[in-house]
Design a protein around this motif. Structure first.
Motif, short mmCIF file in Angstrom:
data_model
loop_
_atom_site.label_atom_id
_atom_site.label_comp_id
_atom_site.label_asym_id
_atom_site.label_seq_id
_atom_site.Cartn_x
_atom_site.Cartn_y
_atom_site.Cartn_z
N UNK A 7 0.91 8.22 4.48
CA UNK A 7 0.63 7.45 5.66
C UNK A 7 -0.86 7.18 5.82
N UNK A 8 -1.63 7.71 4.91
CA UNK A 8 -3.05 7.44 5.02
C UNK A 8 -3.52 6.62 3.85
N UNK A 9 -3.21 5.36 3.91
CA UNK A 9 -3.50 4.51 2.76
C UNK A 9 -4.98 4.21 2.68
N UNK A 11 -6.34 1.28 0.85
CA UNK A 11 -6.24 0.13 -0.05
C UNK A 11 -7.61 -0.09 -0.68
N UNK A 12 -7.58 -0.45 -1.95
CA UNK A 12 -8.86 -0.37 -2.62
C UNK A 12 -9.55 -1.69 -2.86
N UNK A 13 -9.12 -2.71 -2.22
CA UNK A 13 -9.88 -3.94 -2.38
C UNK A 13 -11.22 -3.74 -1.70
N UNK A 14 -12.21 -4.46 -2.17
CA UNK A 14 -13.56 -4.16 -1.73
C UNK A 14 -13.83 -4.49 -0.27
N UNK A 16 -14.19 -5.32 3.22
CA UNK A 16 -13.53 -5.24 4.52
C UNK A 16 -12.16 -4.59 4.45
N UNK A 17 -11.71 -4.40 3.26
CA UNK A 17 -10.39 -3.79 3.15
C UNK A 17 -10.31 -2.50 3.95
N UNK A 19 -11.09 -2.02 6.69
CA UNK A 19 -10.65 -2.27 8.06
C UNK A 19 -9.20 -1.93 8.25
N UNK A 20 -8.48 -1.94 7.18
CA UNK A 20 -7.07 -1.61 7.31
C UNK A 20 -6.86 -0.20 7.80
N UNK A 23 -6.38 0.73 11.52
CA UNK A 23 -5.17 0.24 12.14
C UNK A 23 -3.98 1.16 11.94
N UNK A 26 -2.01 3.39 14.53
CA UNK A 26 -0.77 2.89 15.05
C UNK A 26 -0.58 3.11 16.53
#
Lengths: 289, 176
Positions: A7-9, A11-14, A16-17, A19-20, A23, A26
């Motif tokens: 539940x603690x992702x 994401x590895x895109x550079x 601003x990612x 920012x996910x 969120x 929840x």
């Protein structure tokens, strides 16, 4: 089952990612402390038979216990209070989760005798985390017994001092002390009494102080009139949007005044076998209807 | 593999900075499958939407590494129904009928991650219903929880909690 289902992702895109990540917090605001650090699981203690069973029902890993407290509490809030408390015995992770439950829901307590029911509610309220508000208390049918007056008073007192927002109680007879509270948080109030069973009327008083109340549903209640012959039990509820009066009566055939500028939904059901066996006039001022 | 995905994402997002391409949003599952959805669907997924907002809508390819291509279609289906205002009891009953316990739990995690309140509430109710009136042992198996109490600890706890275990039917035979 992807092992990445946590539940603690991150994401590895550079850029601003990231920012996910915020969120993911929840639903609940972060008033719950973060889940305690995961302990290393003790070696299995279960007998092989148990293990086999476990796999049959639930082949996947325990992906739920790793969630934060607030999400576990969210699941518990959809359960009956008794079941929710029982989750404390699942494992050490769960032992205190129920204490932060912000609901007390008892759907069917007919199995419990009066004493046991009372005992349960007292224990529930005294052992839960006192710092956590209680949003809703729902005591569905059947009716609480007459002897439960002390309990109902206790529940209400606890609820109002813990910023309750939603109250639903079925009780044979509400005594005046049930209405000795005021609340700036109460949004919906649903009370059902039954003088047909108790033989005693429940009086809903005038000028209660619930300024945030938007929904009110009363069944089998009696209203008292003022000196001018008019009962105005709802006049102080400035935010009232929905009013349901089911089988209620006004004492001495007087008028019932409903004067609420924001009222949009009104439902009145009458019943001729009430104690007074008389109808009463209704004065209605509700421009938003 | 995550690195691979991210570099791929990067190039994709750069190629899609043209505003006209904002017509659809690409959701990329953890196993690298791209699902193209309408922006209205993305709106239902708060996590996705806030990401899009943060980047002023320039990035329309969203990697969702925690959601598999098996689960994502269910989420999208639910969101589509939600937008159409067609979430009925019948739809939900049919929807949940297709799901086994593991899928319910995975979708629950997905709904939590994507912050889809309606789906999260619905699945919470489903989970609550599936473990209603079940014994502690059953619920442990349902969640896959390993009992880390010693028998003595558990017995003591049960004794302390007699007030909540009164009148419980030890119904452990219920099959999934």
């Amino acid at each position: 089952m992807a092992p990445s289902k946590q539940i603690t992702p991150k994401p590895k895109t550079p850029k601003k990612q990231q920012q996910l990540a915020p969120a993911k917090k929840v639903r609940a605001p972060r008033k719950q402390p973060p889940a305690p650090a995961k302990k290393v699981r003790a070696p299995r203690k279960q007998p092989p038979a148990m293990k086999a069973n476990q796999q049959q029902l639930s082949p996947g890993p325990d992906i739920i216990s790793d969630l934060s407290d607030c999400i576990l509490i969210h699941i518990l809030s959809f359960m009956d209070a008794q079941e929710a408390v029982q989750t404390c015995i699942l494992s050490k992770r769960w032992i205190n989760v129920w204490k932060k439950l912000h609901t007390l829901t008892l759907l069917d307590y007919s199995e419990l005798s009066g004493k046991l029911f009372e005992h349960f509610v007292f224990k529930f309220l005294s052992l839960r985390d006192d710092q956590t508000d209680i949003h809703s208390i729902l005591l569905h049918p059947p009716f609480l017994r007459k002897e439960c007056n002390k309990l109902v008073y206790h529940i209400l007192k606890y609820a109002f001092s813990h910023h309750v927002q939603h109250l639903l109680i079925n009780f044979i007879c509400f005594k005046p002390n049930c209405f000795s509270f005021s609340s700036s948080t109460l949004k919906s109030l649903e009370l059902t009494s039954d003088h047909l069973i108790s033989g005693v009327i429940s009086i809903f008083p005038n000028s209660l102080n619930f300024p945030a109340l938007t929904t009110l549903s009363l069944s089998y209640f009696t209203f008292f009139s003022n000196e001018d012959g008019c009962a105005e039990p709802f006049s102080t509820f400035n935010m009232l949007n929905t009013l349901i009066i089911h089988h209620c009566q006004v004492l001495h055939k007087r008028h019932l005044c409903i004067s609420n500028a924001k009222l949009e939904n009104l439902s009145i059901t009458m019943c001729y076998y009430m104690i007074s066996r008389t109808y009463f006039e209704i004065e209605l001022y509700a421009p938003s209807l | 593999m995550a690195e691979e995905v991210s570099s791929q994402m990067n190039s994709l997002s750069i190629s899609e900075t043209n505003p006209s391409s904002s017509a659809t949003i690409s959701l990329v599952s953890g196993d690298d499958i791209v699902f193209k959805v309408e922006p209205t669907i993305a709106k239902e997924m708060e996590t996705v939407q806030s990401f899009i907002d943060e980047t002023d809508g320039k990035i329309t390819t969203i990697p969702l590494p925690n959601i598999s291509s098996h689960d994502l279609p269910y989420v999208i289906e639910y969101c589509e129904k939600s937008i159409a205002g067609k979430i009925t009891k019948e739809f939900e009953a049919e929807f949940v009928k297709k799901l086994n316990n593991e899928e319910v739990k995975e979708l629950f995690l997905a709904a939590n991650y994507l912050n889809i309140k309606k789906l999260l509430d619905f699945l919470s109710q489903v989970i609550a219903d599936r473990i209603a009136n079940k014994s502690v042992e059953y619920v442990r198996r349902y969640f896959g929880i390993e009992n880390d109490f010693t028998p003595e600890e558990e017995a003591k706890l049960r004794e302390e909690l007699a007030w909540t275990f009164t009148g419980v039917d030890p119904d452990d035979e219920d099959e999934n």
